[in-house]
Design a protein around this motif. Structure first.
Motif, PDB file in Angstrom:
ATOM      1  N   HIS A  61       2.619  -3.755   3.377  1.00  0.00           N
ATOM      2  CA  HIS A  61       2.026  -5.063   3.215  1.00  0.00           C
ATOM      3  C   HIS A  61       1.138  -4.853   3.965  1.00  0.00           C
ATOM      4  O   HIS A  61       0.992  -4.950   5.813  1.00  0.00           O
ATOM      5  CB  HIS A  61       2.600  -6.513   3.561  1.00  0.00           C
ATOM      6  N   PRO A  62      -0.398  -5.000   4.060  1.00  0.00           N
ATOM      7  CA  PRO A  62      -1.687  -4.975   4.654  1.00  0.00           C
ATOM      8  C   PRO A  62      -1.997  -5.631   5.342  1.00  0.00           C
ATOM      9  O   PRO A  62      -2.265  -5.401   6.784  1.00  0.00           O
ATOM     10  CB  PRO A  62      -2.964  -4.400   3.498  1.00  0.00           C
ATOM     11  N   ALA A  96      -1.545   2.784   3.702  1.00  0.00           N
ATOM     12  CA  ALA A  96      -1.364   1.829   4.431  1.00  0.00           C
ATOM     13  C   ALA A  96      -1.787   2.638   5.782  1.00  0.00           C
ATOM     14  O   ALA A  96      -1.773   2.044   7.480  1.00  0.00           O
ATOM     15  CB  ALA A  96      -0.130   2.453   4.991  1.00  0.00           C
ATOM     16  N   LYS A 113      -1.633  -4.622  10.073  1.00  0.00           N
ATOM     17  CA  LYS A 113      -3.410  -5.148  10.739  1.00  0.00           C
ATOM     18  C   LYS A 113      -2.650  -5.862  11.709  1.00  0.00           C
ATOM     19  O   LYS A 113      -3.609  -6.419  12.729  1.00  0.00           O
ATOM     20  CB  LYS A 113      -4.127  -6.024  10.300  1.00  0.00           C
ATOM     21  N   ILE A 119      -5.653   1.986   7.382  1.00  0.00           N
ATOM     22  CA  ILE A 119      -5.257   0.539   7.466  1.00  0.00           C
ATOM     23  C   ILE A 119      -5.118   0.923   9.437  1.00  0.00           C
ATOM     24  O   ILE A 119      -5.462   0.016   9.915  1.00  0.00           O
ATOM     25  CB  ILE A 119      -4.260   0.008   7.177  1.00  0.00           C
ATOM     26  N   LEU A 156       0.764  -1.134  -0.038  1.00  0.00           N
ATOM     27  CA  LEU A 156       0.162  -0.697   0.034  1.00  0.00           C
ATOM     28  C   LEU A 156       1.204   1.237   0.106  1.00  0.00           C
ATOM     29  O   LEU A 156       1.848   1.240   0.584  1.00  0.00           O
ATOM     30  CB  LEU A 156      -1.486   0.169   0.845  1.00  0.00           C
TER      31      LEU A 156
END
Length: 351
Positions: A131-132, A105, A136, A108, A100
């Motif tokens: 990296h999503p 990002a 998370k 997120i 992202l």
């Protein structure tokens, strides 16, 4: 049987031609997801499993024959059939889904309660390459274990993977050919971008010819596991992302540990594989040597926990080292360098 919601009185004699006729007659969106599941594991990327060889014809005709529909293929491994047919001005387009952008990002992280201006959030996003899923997972870890303090999390001496990312990496690495696995291990050991010539020098004790190196690098690129780092010169530099690097190092340290324990045991089987192919030290052009602490420290922890009496086995280690010295360089590879790195007393007591 139905097709596009309409009942079929009998299955078409040629299902593929029937599909193409339908895609010409109607404007459809055909979505093919997880296509890597029909490809082979343990071989270079993009080769179909035996029962799915007819997919070659499917993708060829979808790409080359005229129709008014759109086919979206989602896969972790780029298909060879489509790679040769793709281009910016061609009907077949190739898009790599990267990490992202910074703003996305931050959005997120905001869902996990982290404001964009919170100290360390930009560094966190860069570390995990946007990296999503990783963001998370790590955001949850930071909240639960580090009290929401991103900088405290980042100050840890090791890169945290959580409990889900290793499973994802395991699935990806299980699909690699032996030559790809060796190259990925060396890219992790290097811990920095390296050139093709660097890699070829590292692989001098590995059973990979130069032509096989090129094929393996191309295959890793098709799997989106290889980063080609921009450079001022025309020489490309290769690397892998930090989270994958950490996972590979942890697995390689475990393999080193198992082989050394077997080597130091009373077993008559003294097979050298990991010790021979991979090196715990870096030999520089001017002759100096530097250690690779990112794996050595982890390996020392493995050995001290599994062989508590290691300090009392020094004489046995010296005898083993002296016996190994009688073997040829081709048989040993990097073995003696690795043992001297892990057991420094060998340099002074074995000669």
């Amino acid at each position: 049987n139905t097709f596009l919601g309409h009942p079929l009185e009998q299955p078409p004699l040629n299902p593929l031609s029937h599909l193409l006729d339908t895609l010409r007659q109607y404007r459809c969106l055909l979505l093919l997801d997880d296509v890597e599941t029909i490809l082979c594991s343990g071989e270079l990327a993009g080769q179909y499993q035996g029962d799915y060889q007819n997919y070659h014809e499917l993708f060829r005709r979808l790409a080359q024959e005229s129709h008014q529909s759109c086919i979206l293929v989602i896969t972790r491994e780029k298909l060879r059939d489509l790679a040769s047919l793709a281009g910016e001005s061609l009907p077949v387009r190739d898009f790599r889904l990267g990490g992202l952008e910074m703003q996305a990002a931050h959005e997120i992280l905001a869902t996990k309660g982290f404001l964009p201006q919170a100290p360390g959030t930009n560094d966190l996003i860069r570390l995990y390459r946007g990296h999503p899923l990783a963001l998370k997972l790590m955001a949850t870890t930071i909240q639960e274990i580090f009290g929401g303090q991103v900088e405290e999390f980042l100050s840890q001496s090791t890169l945290v993977l959580g409990d889900i990312m290793p499973g994802i990496f395991h699935q990806q690495l299980q699909r690699l050919s032996s030559s790809e696995s060796i190259i990925i291990n060396w890219l992790a050991l290097a811990n920095r971008p390296i050139t093709f010539n660097h890699l070829r020098q590292y692989l001098r004790f590995s059973p990979i010819a130069t032509s096989a190196m090129v094929a393996a690098l191309e295959s890793l690129k098709r799997r989106s596991l290889l980063d080609v780092v921009p450079a001022d010169t025309n020489t490309p530099w290769f690397s892998i992302e930090p989270v994958l690097m950490k996972y590979v190092i942890s697995q390689l340290a475990e393999q080193f540990s198992q082989e050394i324990i077997k080597l130091l045991s009373d077993s008559t089987e003294k097979k050298l594989v990991i010790l021979k192919m991979y090196c715990l030290v870096e030999q520089h052009d001017h002759g100096s040597i530097s250690l690779r602490p990112w794996i050595i420290s982890r390996l020392n922890d493995h050995l001290s926990s599994r062989i508590p009496e290691l300090a009392q086995r020094q004489n046995w280690i010296v005898s083993l080292y002296q016996a190994l010295e009688l073997k040829s360089a081709k048989e040993l590879g990097y073995t003696l360098q690795n043992l001297r790195c892990l057991f420094p007393h060998l340099t002074s007591r074995s000669h």
